[in-house]
Design a protein around this motif. Sequence first.
Motif, PDB file in Angstrom:
ATOM      1  N   PHE A  37      78.006  41.990 -79.596  1.00 40.20           N
ATOM      2  CA  PHE A  37      78.314  40.486 -79.128  1.00 40.20           C
ATOM      3  C   PHE A  37      79.864  40.280 -79.110  1.00 40.20           C
ATOM      4  O   PHE A  37      80.736  40.983 -79.501  1.00 40.20           O
ATOM      5  CB  PHE A  37      77.677  39.743 -80.501  1.00 40.20           C
ATOM      6  N   ARG A  38      80.031  39.040 -78.589  1.00 44.07           N
ATOM      7  CA  ARG A  38      81.301  38.647 -78.455  1.00 44.07           C
ATOM      8  C   ARG A  38      81.395  37.123 -78.591  1.00 44.07           C
ATOM      9  O   ARG A  38      80.309  36.453 -78.336  1.00 44.07           O
ATOM     10  CB  ARG A  38      81.885  38.991 -77.170  1.00 44.07           C
ATOM     11  N   GLN A  39      82.567  36.614 -79.067  1.00 47.06           N
ATOM     12  CA  GLN A  39      82.725  35.022 -79.153  1.00 47.06           C
ATOM     13  C   GLN A  39      83.849  34.583 -78.748  1.00 47.06           C
ATOM     14  O   GLN A  39      85.267  35.036 -79.252  1.00 47.06           O
ATOM     15  CB  GLN A  39      82.446  34.819 -80.599  1.00 47.06           C
ATOM     16  N   ALA A  40      83.989  34.040 -77.823  1.00 49.68           N
ATOM     17  CA  ALA A  40      85.333  33.410 -77.142  1.00 49.68           C
ATOM     18  C   ALA A  40      85.726  32.199 -77.747  1.00 49.68           C
ATOM     19  O   ALA A  40      84.787  31.559 -78.170  1.00 49.68           O
ATOM     20  CB  ALA A  40      85.020  33.205 -75.736  1.00 49.68           C
ATOM     21  N   PHE A  47      75.278  37.779 -76.719  1.00 53.09           N
ATOM     22  CA  PHE A  47      75.015  39.156 -76.770  1.00 53.09           C
ATOM     23  C   PHE A  47      75.916  39.881 -75.565  1.00 53.09           C
ATOM     24  O   PHE A  47      75.783  39.259 -74.265  1.00 53.09           O
ATOM     25  CB  PHE A  47      73.497  39.241 -76.275  1.00 53.09           C
ATOM     26  N   VAL A  48      76.347  41.110 -75.671  1.00 54.61           N
ATOM     27  CA  VAL A  48      76.663  41.740 -74.536  1.00 54.61           C
ATOM     28  C   VAL A  48      76.279  43.147 -74.127  1.00 54.61           C
ATOM     29  O   VAL A  48      75.820  43.080 -73.100  1.00 54.61           O
ATOM     30  CB  VAL A  48      78.249  42.224 -75.008  1.00 54.61           C
ATOM     31  N   ALA A  92      87.858  37.688 -75.810  1.00 55.37           N
ATOM     32  CA  ALA A  92      86.711  37.442 -77.009  1.00 55.37           C
ATOM     33  C   ALA A  92      86.989  38.342 -78.308  1.00 55.37           C
ATOM     34  O   ALA A  92      87.717  39.208 -78.046  1.00 55.37           O
ATOM     35  CB  ALA A  92      85.535  37.279 -76.611  1.00 55.37           C
ATOM     36  N   VAL A  93      86.610  37.742 -79.418  1.00 59.13           N
ATOM     37  CA  VAL A  93      86.359  38.477 -80.516  1.00 59.13           C
ATOM     38  C   VAL A  93      85.146  39.432 -80.322  1.00 59.13           C
ATOM     39  O   VAL A  93      84.024  38.780 -80.063  1.00 59.13           O
ATOM     40  CB  VAL A  93      86.455  37.783 -81.620  1.00 59.13           C
ATOM     41  N   TYR A  94      85.340  40.797 -80.416  1.00 55.59           N
ATOM     42  CA  TYR A  94      84.024  41.448 -80.065  1.00 55.59           C
ATOM     43  C   TYR A  94      83.319  42.110 -81.530  1.00 55.59           C
ATOM     44  O   TYR A  94      84.195  42.536 -82.256  1.00 55.59           O
ATOM     45  CB  TYR A  94      84.315  42.725 -79.340  1.00 55.59           C
ATOM     46  N   PHE A  95      82.186  41.920 -81.788  1.00 55.94           N
ATOM     47  CA  PHE A  95      81.431  42.341 -82.909  1.00 55.94           C
ATOM     48  C   PHE A  95      80.395  43.210 -82.657  1.00 55.94           C
ATOM     49  O   PHE A  95      79.688  43.414 -81.784  1.00 55.94           O
ATOM     50  CB  PHE A  95      80.783  40.987 -83.645  1.00 55.94           C
ATOM     51  N   CYS A  96      80.321  44.216 -83.797  1.00 56.27           N
ATOM     52  CA  CYS A  96      79.070  45.344 -83.697  1.00 56.27           C
ATOM     53  C   CYS A  96      78.168  44.750 -84.755  1.00 56.27           C
ATOM     54  O   CYS A  96      78.443  44.160 -85.671  1.00 56.27           O
ATOM     55  CB  CYS A  96      79.481  46.614 -83.841  1.00 56.27           C
ATOM     56  N   ALA A  97      76.832  44.888 -84.514  1.00 52.82           N
ATOM     57  CA  ALA A  97      75.720  44.696 -85.227  1.00 52.82           C
ATOM     58  C   ALA A  97      74.715  45.368 -85.236  1.00 52.82           C
ATOM     59  O   ALA A  97      74.505  46.143 -84.251  1.00 52.82           O
ATOM     60  CB  ALA A  97      75.278  43.125 -84.793  1.00 52.82           C
ATOM     61  N   GLY A 116      84.722  42.187 -86.761  1.00 49.67           N
ATOM     62  CA  GLY A 116      85.282  41.804 -85.136  1.00 49.67           C
ATOM     63  C   GLY A 116      86.706  42.380 -84.836  1.00 49.67           C
ATOM     64  O   GLY A 116      87.288  42.550 -85.686  1.00 49.67           O
ATOM     65  N   THR A 117      86.685  42.364 -83.603  1.00 51.57           N
ATOM     66  CA  THR A 117      88.046  42.957 -82.905  1.00 51.57           C
ATOM     67  C   THR A 117      88.501  42.094 -81.785  1.00 51.57           C
ATOM     68  O   THR A 117      87.484  41.914 -80.979  1.00 51.57           O
ATOM     69  CB  THR A 117      88.112  44.466 -82.691  1.00 51.57           C
ATOM     70  N   GLN A 118      89.727  41.529 -81.611  1.00 53.16           N
ATOM     71  CA  GLN A 118      90.075  40.738 -80.597  1.00 53.16           C
ATOM     72  C   GLN A 118      90.458  41.656 -79.510  1.00 53.16           C
ATOM     73  O   GLN A 118      91.180  42.526 -79.252  1.00 53.16           O
ATOM     74  CB  GLN A 118      91.397  40.011 -81.028  1.00 53.16           C
TER      75      GLN A 118
END
Length: 123
Positions: A37-40, A47-48, A92-97, A116-118
């Motif tokens: 996933f990512r969050q800007a 969802f990515v 964005a910050v990218y997250f694994c889930a 998360g990773t930027q």
Amino acid sequence: QVQLEESGGGLVQAGGSLRLSCTASGRTFSTLHMAWFRQAPGKEREFVAGINFSGAFTTYADSVKGRFTISRDNAKNMLYLQMNSLKSEDTAVYFCAANFGALYVSEDFYAYWGQGTQVTVSS
């Protein structure tokens, strides 16, 4: 208990590539459905890409289809996201889930998250 840790983010020029990695703890990785996933800034998390427990099935958001590739190595407890042809809107910050039940596109179904990773794409 599942712990996830992302790595590989950074600053890249538009058109460039990055590969994100997610390390999972525990012996249950091969039974987990995984997603990125990512969050800007100022936006909701979205969802990515997702991959089922075996790696046989993948799904992508329309915005990244053809540019991003999700993959996993169950022997190494690793999840990857290869990102090519990056655009400024990928910043964005990218997250694994992770989720034991099924592969979903909604974040509501994922019980385990990394920090998360930027990823910053300069135009």
